[in-house]
Design a protein around this motif. Structure first.
Motif, PDB file in Angstrom:
ATOM      1  N   PHE A  67      12.560  22.925 -11.664  1.00 39.01           N
ATOM      2  CA  PHE A  67      12.770  21.483 -11.726  1.00 39.01           C
ATOM      3  C   PHE A  67      12.249  20.816 -10.459  1.00 39.01           C
ATOM      4  O   PHE A  67      12.525  21.252  -9.351  1.00 39.01           O
ATOM      5  CB  PHE A  67      14.257  21.173 -11.884  1.00 39.01           C
ATOM      6  N   ARG A  68      11.473  19.769 -10.655  1.00 43.59           N
ATOM      7  CA  ARG A  68      10.922  19.033  -9.515  1.00 43.59           C
ATOM      8  C   ARG A  68      11.201  17.552  -9.722  1.00 43.59           C
ATOM      9  O   ARG A  68      11.188  17.052 -10.849  1.00 43.59           O
ATOM     10  CB  ARG A  68       9.413  19.265  -9.399  1.00 43.59           C
ATOM     11  N   LEU A  69      11.436  16.846  -8.642  1.00 45.58           N
ATOM     12  CA  LEU A  69      11.615  15.403  -8.733  1.00 45.58           C
ATOM     13  C   LEU A  69      11.210  14.762  -7.413  1.00 45.58           C
ATOM     14  O   LEU A  69      11.652  15.192  -6.346  1.00 45.58           O
ATOM     15  CB  LEU A  69      13.064  15.033  -9.053  1.00 45.58           C
ATOM     16  N   TYR A 109       2.023   9.795  -7.836  1.00 46.88           N
ATOM     17  CA  TYR A 109       2.846  11.009  -7.882  1.00 46.88           C
ATOM     18  C   TYR A 109       2.507  11.990  -6.757  1.00 46.88           C
ATOM     19  O   TYR A 109       3.367  12.772  -6.330  1.00 46.88           O
ATOM     20  CB  TYR A 109       2.734  11.702  -9.255  1.00 46.88           C
ATOM     21  N   ALA A 135       6.143  16.303  -6.619  1.00 40.98           N
ATOM     22  CA  ALA A 135       5.875  16.108  -8.042  1.00 40.98           C
ATOM     23  C   ALA A 135       4.560  16.768  -8.405  1.00 40.98           C
ATOM     24  O   ALA A 135       3.588  16.719  -7.647  1.00 40.98           O
ATOM     25  CB  ALA A 135       5.828  14.626  -8.373  1.00 40.98           C
ATOM     26  N   GLU A 142       5.436  12.628 -14.585  1.00 33.54           N
ATOM     27  CA  GLU A 142       6.728  12.884 -15.241  1.00 33.54           C
ATOM     28  C   GLU A 142       7.801  13.303 -14.258  1.00 33.54           C
ATOM     29  O   GLU A 142       9.005  13.268 -14.581  1.00 33.54           O
ATOM     30  CB  GLU A 142       6.567  13.942 -16.339  1.00 33.54           C
ATOM     31  N   ASP A 143       7.420  13.704 -13.054  1.00 32.91           N
ATOM     32  CA  ASP A 143       8.371  14.151 -12.033  1.00 32.91           C
ATOM     33  C   ASP A 143       8.741  13.046 -11.047  1.00 32.91           C
ATOM     34  O   ASP A 143       9.371  13.325 -10.030  1.00 32.91           O
ATOM     35  CB  ASP A 143       7.776  15.316 -11.232  1.00 32.91           C
TER      36      ASP A 143
END
Length: 272
Positions: A2-4, A30, A63, A67-68
């Protein structure tokens, strides 16, 4: 894994001339770091000025794609146009008001405005989700001047009121208005779904050829181009279950339209 990546722009100087944010969407930023933002020149009228003149900038995380990305705009963005313009993915949250063209030509992702928004929210939107916690002005989900196709996909949800010509030339997607709506909602509509929780002033569905409009409040004036088709209890409309009695109309017959207009029967007893 998971990346954000969280990008926070906090307003520190309000500009009387609108800033334009069409380049600042998850698709383009991003892979930016803080230095990239600090070097960026934002369009302001016919000129460009450093973004740092107007915003404090924080960048956290990484990211691999839009989407991240979560972008948070803190403060009154009432003079910031084109927020979320043509974005395809990611998330933008505005903790304040937003200026013209928020979510215009949006393709995907989500835009949430925790305040009011100016005209042309979701103009020619093709996908994604827009949520406005306050009110929107005119031309939400419409086409631009001179064009004949408005919103064609995605979902717009407005918790407050909407101005005139909501969803002009709408050809797909869904719009939900929690409050009241001004004149000509769904004019020139060819496809899609509109649901209005409050009252509507006049003439919804003018020259509509197809699509669905549901009005849960009182309509002050119904166009003559809509023919009644009966009263239905707890109808299922476009896969959505409505509670109560509704009057169904077909129109606009003036353009051989086959659209559906549903009015809450109790709120519109004068039409029974």
């Amino acid at each position: 894994m998971f990346r954000l990546k969280t990008i926070t722009l906090t307003l520190k100087k309000f500009s009387s001339i609108a800033l334009e944010f069409e380049e600042l969407i998850p698709d383009t930023v991003y892979n930016w770091n803080k230095e990239d933002f600090e070097n960026y020149q934002v369009p302001v009228g016919n000129s460009r000025f450093p973004l740092t003149n107007y915003f404090d900038i924080e960048v956290e995380g990484d990211a691999e794609g839009p989407e991240d990305v979560k972008m948070i705009l803190e403060g009154d963005m009432g003079r910031v146009k084109y927020i979320g313009y043509r974005m395809t993915d990611g998330e933008i949250i505005v903790n304040g008001d937003a200026d013209l063209q928020a979510g215009a030509e949006m393709i995907g992702g989500s835009l949430k405005i925790n305040g009011n928004a100016e005209s042309y929210v979701g103009r020619e939107m093709r996908g994604g989700n827009i949520e406005v916690m306050g009110n929107v002005k005119e031309y939400c989900g419409t086409s631009y001047i001179g064009e004949w196709r408005g919103m064609s996909g995605g979902v717009i949800k407005v918790h407050g009121n909407a101005g005139k010509q909501l969803a002009d030339c709408m050809s797909g997607g869904e719009i939900y208005i929690g409050g009241n709506c001004d004149i000509l909602a769904g004019i020139h509509m060819t496809k899609g779904y509109i649901e209005i929780g409050g009252d509507v002033t006049r003439w919804p569905g003018g020259q509509m050829k197809n699509g669905t409009i549901v009005i849960k409040g009182k309509l002050s004036y119904l166009l003559e181009g809509f023919d009644p088709e009966g009263i239905f209890v707890d109808p299922e409309v476009d896969g959505k279950q409505l509670a109560g009695k509704y009057i169904k109309y077909k129109g606009d017959v003036g353009v051989n339209g086959k659209g559906s207009l549903w009015l809450d029967a109790e709120k519109n007893r004068n039409l029974l």
